[in-house]
Design an enzyme around this catalytic site. Sequence first.
Site, PDB file in Angstrom:
ATOM      1  N   SER A   1      -2.556  -7.675  -6.195  1.00  0.00           N
ATOM      2  CA  SER A   1      -2.912  -9.397  -6.865  1.00  0.00           C
ATOM      3  C   SER A   1      -2.041 -10.432  -8.110  1.00  0.00           C
ATOM      4  CB  SER A   1      -4.251  -8.969  -7.317  1.00  0.00           C
ATOM      5  OG  SER A   1      -4.524  -9.785  -8.590  1.00  0.00           O
TER       6      SER A   1
ATOM      7  N   TYR B   1      -8.196  -4.062 -14.677  1.00  0.00           N
ATOM      8  CA  TYR B   1      -8.014  -4.649 -13.672  1.00  0.00           C
ATOM      9  C   TYR B   1      -6.382  -4.947 -13.949  1.00  0.00           C
ATOM     10  CZ  TYR B   1      -8.066  -7.493  -9.584  1.00  0.00           C
ATOM     11  OH  TYR B   1      -7.407  -7.695  -7.623  1.00  0.00           O
TER      12      TYR B   1
END
Length: 263
Positions: free
Chosen positions: A145, A158
């Site tokens: 990501s 995250y």
Amino acid sequence: MDFFSDIAGKRAVVTGACGVVGRWIAASLREAGAALCLTDTDAQALQDYAEELGLGSGSFTFAADLTDEASINGLVNTVEEHWGAADILVNNAGIYPSGFLLDISTQDFDRIFAVNLRAPFILTKGIALQMIAKGIKGSVINISSGASRKMRRTVVPYCTSKTALDRLTKGFAIELAEFGIRVNALEPGFAAGSAVSSLTDEHIANTIAAIPLGRPSSPSDVANGLLYLASEASAYVTGATLTIDGGNSIGSLAVHQAKKHPL
């Protein structure tokens, strides 16, 4: 799909197959002619999606808990029983419950790293050993990501797990190169509905407005990047990160008001 015709007949494992991006990945590999091992936590959802894709006898599903090493090893053993070894592994599963660092529990922190980092380590190791035993020069693709490079408030664990996944990608790439196994990362763009936490319509609209190319990710965007990394078209590519996010990670067209802690 002709450009990726060498994927036909290959065997691919996809984790998190019932999520938005996971479905896109599985569908693209299926369309390219690969046999699939689809894995997620919900056995019924997996079976329903397998039927939706029209998977043949060479494919199968496996419900796995990626926080549990025994469950992951069960998946690895099942892959060996069905195929001997896979040709492609896509570590797509990921979780990102939100919360300020001052509030998030140790249990949630550990769970994020278990799914986003520890599981790809265990699974890549197990699948790679099978590839090596069978002489397969396979491809491992970790779904990363832009958050690995762009810190975001309320999802710091995250972001940190994806940064670590990028380093793990490069580590496996350099150590598996001698066996002809390539390991790369793919960064898909924003896909509304892929979050564990629900997103408001306002948040989705603001996020899309900030993307330089002005739209969210589509199934074909992810498919083209995934199939490139899985195929011989990228035979000289390993340890790389392919970013397909409409420019979102390089800069924003809008400045969002930062969410503040209630203290």
